[in-house]
Write an enzyme that holds these catalytic residues in place. Structure first.
Site, PDB file in Angstrom:
ATOM      1  N   ARG A 147      -9.918   0.728   8.630  1.00 53.40           N
ATOM      2  CA  ARG A 147      -9.474  -0.610   9.016  1.00 53.40           C
ATOM      3  C   ARG A 147     -10.529  -1.367   9.812  1.00 53.40           C
ATOM      4  O   ARG A 147     -10.278  -2.503  10.220  1.00 53.40           O
ATOM      5  CB  ARG A 147      -8.231  -0.464   9.892  1.00 53.40           C
ATOM      6  CG  ARG A 147      -6.917  -0.895   9.242  1.00 53.40           C
ATOM      7  CD  ARG A 147      -5.838  -0.583  10.247  1.00 53.40           C
ATOM      8  NE  ARG A 147      -4.602  -1.252  10.069  1.00 53.40           N
ATOM      9  CZ  ARG A 147      -3.543  -0.749   9.432  1.00 53.40           C
ATOM     10  NH1 ARG A 147      -3.612   0.415   8.834  1.00 53.40           N
ATOM     11  NH2 ARG A 147      -2.415  -1.423   9.413  1.00 53.40           N
ATOM     12  N   ARG A 162      14.287   0.675  10.682  1.00 54.02           N
ATOM     13  CA  ARG A 162      13.275  -0.385  10.612  1.00 54.02           C
ATOM     14  C   ARG A 162      12.234  -0.124  11.679  1.00 54.02           C
ATOM     15  O   ARG A 162      12.559   0.398  12.748  1.00 54.02           O
ATOM     16  CB  ARG A 162      13.929  -1.758  10.867  1.00 54.02           C
ATOM     17  CG  ARG A 162      14.764  -2.203   9.696  1.00 54.02           C
ATOM     18  CD  ARG A 162      15.480  -3.526   9.957  1.00 54.02           C
ATOM     19  NE  ARG A 162      16.508  -3.703   8.944  1.00 54.02           N
ATOM     20  CZ  ARG A 162      16.360  -4.429   7.828  1.00 54.02           C
ATOM     21  NH1 ARG A 162      15.246  -5.093   7.617  1.00 54.02           N
ATOM     22  NH2 ARG A 162      17.329  -4.508   6.937  1.00 54.02           N
ATOM     23  N   ARG A 198      -0.758  -8.707  13.565  1.00 54.15           N
ATOM     24  CA  ARG A 198      -1.327  -7.706  12.655  1.00 54.15           C
ATOM     25  C   ARG A 198      -2.142  -8.372  11.546  1.00 54.15           C
ATOM     26  O   ARG A 198      -3.169  -7.850  11.131  1.00 54.15           O
ATOM     27  CB  ARG A 198      -0.209  -6.835  12.079  1.00 54.15           C
ATOM     28  CG  ARG A 198       0.331  -5.861  13.129  1.00 54.15           C
ATOM     29  CD  ARG A 198       1.733  -5.376  12.828  1.00 54.15           C
ATOM     30  NE  ARG A 198       1.850  -4.687  11.568  1.00 54.15           N
ATOM     31  CZ  ARG A 198       2.999  -4.466  10.944  1.00 54.15           C
ATOM     32  NH1 ARG A 198       4.144  -4.896  11.468  1.00 54.15           N
ATOM     33  NH2 ARG A 198       3.024  -3.809   9.818  1.00 54.15           N
ATOM     34  N   LYS A 258       0.828  -1.210   0.000  1.00 52.60           N
ATOM     35  CA  LYS A 258       0.000   0.000   0.000  1.00 52.60           C
ATOM     36  C   LYS A 258       0.867   1.269   0.000  1.00 52.60           C
ATOM     37  O   LYS A 258       0.667   2.169  -0.805  1.00 52.60           O
ATOM     38  CB  LYS A 258      -0.927   0.025   1.236  1.00 52.60           C
ATOM     39  CG  LYS A 258      -1.834  -1.199   1.366  1.00 52.60           C
ATOM     40  CD  LYS A 258      -2.737  -1.104   2.602  1.00 52.60           C
ATOM     41  CE  LYS A 258      -2.007  -1.099   3.939  1.00 52.60           C
ATOM     42  NZ  LYS A 258      -1.265  -2.341   4.252  1.00 52.60           N
ATOM     43  N   ARG A 292      11.463  -5.233   5.399  1.00 54.66           N
ATOM     44  CA  ARG A 292      11.209  -3.834   5.027  1.00 54.66           C
ATOM     45  C   ARG A 292      12.093  -2.865   5.814  1.00 54.66           C
ATOM     46  O   ARG A 292      12.294  -3.013   7.008  1.00 54.66           O
ATOM     47  CB  ARG A 292       9.732  -3.532   5.324  1.00 54.66           C
ATOM     48  CG  ARG A 292       9.393  -2.060   5.404  1.00 54.66           C
ATOM     49  CD  ARG A 292       7.914  -1.814   5.303  1.00 54.66           C
ATOM     50  NE  ARG A 292       7.132  -2.269   6.434  1.00 54.66           N
ATOM     51  CZ  ARG A 292       5.801  -2.275   6.454  1.00 54.66           C
ATOM     52  NH1 ARG A 292       5.115  -1.882   5.395  1.00 54.66           N
ATOM     53  NH2 ARG A 292       5.164  -2.686   7.515  1.00 54.66           N
TER      54      ARG A 292
HETATM   55  P1  ADP Z   1       2.216  -1.877   3.235  1.00 55.14           P
HETATM   56  O1  ADP Z   1       2.236  -0.368   3.194  1.00 55.14           O
HETATM   57  O2  ADP Z   1       1.015  -2.454   2.542  1.00 55.14           O
HETATM   58  O3  ADP Z   1       2.377  -2.433   4.616  1.00 55.14           O
HETATM   59  P2  ADP Z   1       4.805  -1.662   1.869  1.00 55.14           P
HETATM   60  O4  ADP Z   1       4.456  -0.833   0.677  1.00 55.14           O
HETATM   61  O5  ADP Z   1       5.532  -1.010   2.976  1.00 55.14           O
HETATM   62  O6  ADP Z   1       3.471  -2.415   2.407  1.00 55.14           O
HETATM   63  O7  ADP Z   1       5.635  -2.933   1.346  1.00 55.14           O
HETATM   64  C1  ADP Z   1       6.191  -3.876   2.259  1.00 55.14           C
HETATM   65  C2  ADP Z   1       7.584  -4.288   1.787  1.00 55.14           C
HETATM   66  O8  ADP Z   1       7.469  -5.081   0.602  1.00 55.14           O
HETATM   67  C3  ADP Z   1       8.491  -3.109   1.440  1.00 55.14           C
HETATM   68  O9  ADP Z   1       9.805  -3.397   1.912  1.00 55.14           O
HETATM   69  C4  ADP Z   1       8.458  -3.039  -0.088  1.00 55.14           C
HETATM   70  O10 ADP Z   1       9.708  -2.638  -0.602  1.00 55.14           O
HETATM   71  C5  ADP Z   1       8.154  -4.473  -0.493  1.00 55.14           C
HETATM   72  N1  ADP Z   1       7.236  -4.556  -1.634  1.00 55.14           N
HETATM   73  C6  ADP Z   1       6.179  -3.734  -1.916  1.00 55.14           C
HETATM   74  N2  ADP Z   1       5.556  -4.135  -3.053  1.00 55.14           N
HETATM   75  C7  ADP Z   1       6.226  -5.226  -3.500  1.00 55.14           C
HETATM   76  C8  ADP Z   1       6.058  -6.097  -4.640  1.00 55.14           C
HETATM   77  N3  ADP Z   1       5.071  -5.907  -5.534  1.00 55.14           N
HETATM   78  N4  ADP Z   1       6.938  -7.115  -4.772  1.00 55.14           N
HETATM   79  C9  ADP Z   1       7.924  -7.321  -3.868  1.00 55.14           C
HETATM   80  N5  ADP Z   1       8.135  -6.535  -2.773  1.00 55.14           N
HETATM   81  C10 ADP Z   1       7.300  -5.498  -2.591  1.00 55.14           C
HETATM   82  P1  ADP Z   2       1.088  -1.642   7.576  1.00 59.98           P
HETATM   83  O1  ADP Z   2       1.421  -0.644   6.492  1.00 59.98           O
HETATM   84  O2  ADP Z   2       2.195  -2.620   7.754  1.00 59.98           O
HETATM   85  O3  ADP Z   2      -0.240  -2.289   7.345  1.00 59.98           O
HETATM   86  P2  ADP Z   2       0.539   0.669   9.232  1.00 59.98           P
HETATM   87  O4  ADP Z   2       1.700   1.578   9.175  1.00 59.98           O
HETATM   88  O5  ADP Z   2      -0.628   0.998   8.359  1.00 59.98           O
HETATM   89  O6  ADP Z   2       1.024  -0.835   8.947  1.00 59.98           O
HETATM   90  O7  ADP Z   2      -0.006   0.558  10.720  1.00 59.98           O
HETATM   91  C1  ADP Z   2       0.848   0.303  11.807  1.00 59.98           C
HETATM   92  C2  ADP Z   2       0.013   0.221  13.076  1.00 59.98           C
HETATM   93  O8  ADP Z   2      -0.634   1.481  13.318  1.00 59.98           O
HETATM   94  C3  ADP Z   2      -1.122  -0.804  13.065  1.00 59.98           C
HETATM   95  O9  ADP Z   2      -0.687  -2.101  13.432  1.00 59.98           O
HETATM   96  C4  ADP Z   2      -2.082  -0.197  14.114  1.00 59.98           C
HETATM   97  O10 ADP Z   2      -1.609  -0.423  15.429  1.00 59.98           O
HETATM   98  C5  ADP Z   2      -1.944   1.298  13.851  1.00 59.98           C
HETATM   99  N1  ADP Z   2      -2.922   1.786  12.854  1.00 59.98           N
HETATM  100  C6  ADP Z   2      -2.638   2.331  11.637  1.00 59.98           C
HETATM  101  N2  ADP Z   2      -3.769   2.687  11.001  1.00 59.98           N
HETATM  102  C7  ADP Z   2      -4.793   2.333  11.820  1.00 59.98           C
HETATM  103  C8  ADP Z   2      -6.218   2.421  11.717  1.00 59.98           C
HETATM  104  N3  ADP Z   2      -6.816   2.933  10.625  1.00 59.98           N
HETATM  105  N4  ADP Z   2      -6.958   1.963  12.758  1.00 59.98           N
HETATM  106  C9  ADP Z   2      -6.394   1.467  13.870  1.00 59.98           C
HETATM  107  N5  ADP Z   2      -5.058   1.331  14.015  1.00 59.98           N
HETATM  108  C10 ADP Z   2      -4.250   1.764  13.011  1.00 59.98           C
END
Ligand code: ADP
Ligand code: ADP
Ligand code: ZN
Length: 216
Positions: free
Chosen positions: A88, A160, A172, A13, A127
């Site tokens: 969410r 990280r 999560r 995302k 990541r």
């Molecule tokens: P989210 O915001 O949904 O939690 P991220 O965009 O941070 O996910 O992506 C999680 C990790 O996976 C990052 O380290 C990113 O570089 C990697 N990543 C994102 N998209 C892809 C993909 N299509 N293929 C492989 N790795 C990816």
């Molecule tokens: P990811 O990209 O890996 O899905 P986020 O950065 O979106 O993780 O979220 C990290 C943490 O922040 C979640 O595990 C939760 O604790 C909190 N959080 C983020 N967005 C929300 C939301 N919309 N509602 C409740 N908790 C949230």
């Protein structure tokens, strides 16, 4: 263009939202990033959120609804926004609808990034981001072109997230299946839902998203 990017942790995302921001002149609104900023600033809200985030649990609805509502009014959202990590829960989805109709705004699309469950743990635990500009990387899938140097700003410092460890990722993922996935039928019923193959490489996922947004 107002869009929700939906998907479990590690679906891509944040990576995709950043790539769409410039192309469509719309703002990425990541509740995770906003909450991490509150945690770093040591605000009261941040103190409440910190423990829950570290445990991989969702923070209370009222708290995230409040921060998103104020943010949508900012100047950089005037062409639209990409919600990343919000809503969410069903309560957040309903609050978003109310918020948008009171501002005379509407959602154009909700796009779900579909990714295999096994791939997610590897994506999240590998990541990292640039400590200076926030550019995202991955140990295996998205390395900087020069090792140890950020492609975007040249910084050699990276960080990280404390919650990107295997145990917390599993919590999560459970939260995603129990609390977030139930909002998918809500948007399906409104005819807004689109799906994208999130297992494709990063560039290809961007192309799929661009096709959807250009047709919206
Ligand atoms: P989210 O915001 O949904 O939690 P991220 O965009 O941070 O996910 O992506 C999680 C990790 O996976 C990052 O380290 C990113 O570089 C990697 N990543 C994102 N998209 C892809 C993909 N299509 N293929 C492989 N790795 C990816
Ligand atoms: P990811 O990209 O890996 O899905 P986020 O950065 O979106 O993780 O979220 C990290 C943490 O922040 C979640 O595990 C939760 O604790 C909190 N959080 C983020 N967005 C929300 C939301 N919309 N509602 C409740 N908790 C949230
Ligand atoms: Zn950088």
């Amino acid at each position: 263009m107002n869009l929700i990017l939906l998907g479990p942790p590690g679906a891509g995302k944040g990576t995709q939202a950043k790539r769409l921001e410039d192309k469509f002149s719309i703002a990425q609104l990541s509740t995770g990033d906003m909450l991490r900023a509150e945690v770093s600033s040591g605000s009261e809200l941040g103190v409440t959120a910190k423990k829950l985030m570290e445990a991989g649990e969702l923070v209370p609805d009222s708290l995230v609804i409040g921060i998103i509502s104020g943010r949508i009014d900012d100047e950089d959202c005037k062409n639209g926004f990409i919600l990343d990590g919000f809503p969410r829960t069903e309560a957040q989805a309903e609050a978003l609808d109310e918020m948008l109709s009171s501002k005379e705004l509407k959602l154009n699309k909700v796009v779900q990034l579909v990714v295999d469950e096994e791939a997610l743990v590897e994506r999240v635990t590998g990541r990292y981001t640039c400590a200076k500009c926030g550019n995202g990387y991955h140990d295996k899938f998205q390395q900087p072109s020069k090792e140890g140097v950020c492609d975007n700003c040249g910084s050699e410092e990276f960080k990280r997230r404390a919650d990107d460890n295997e145990e917390t990722v599993r919590t999560r993922l459970r939260a995603y299946h129990e609390q977030t996935a139930p909002i998918i039928p809500y948007y399906e019923a409104k005819g807004l839902m689109e799906r994208v193959d999130g297992m494709a490489d990063i560039e290809d996922v961007t192309k799929q998203l661009e096709r959807i947004l250009e047709a919206a």
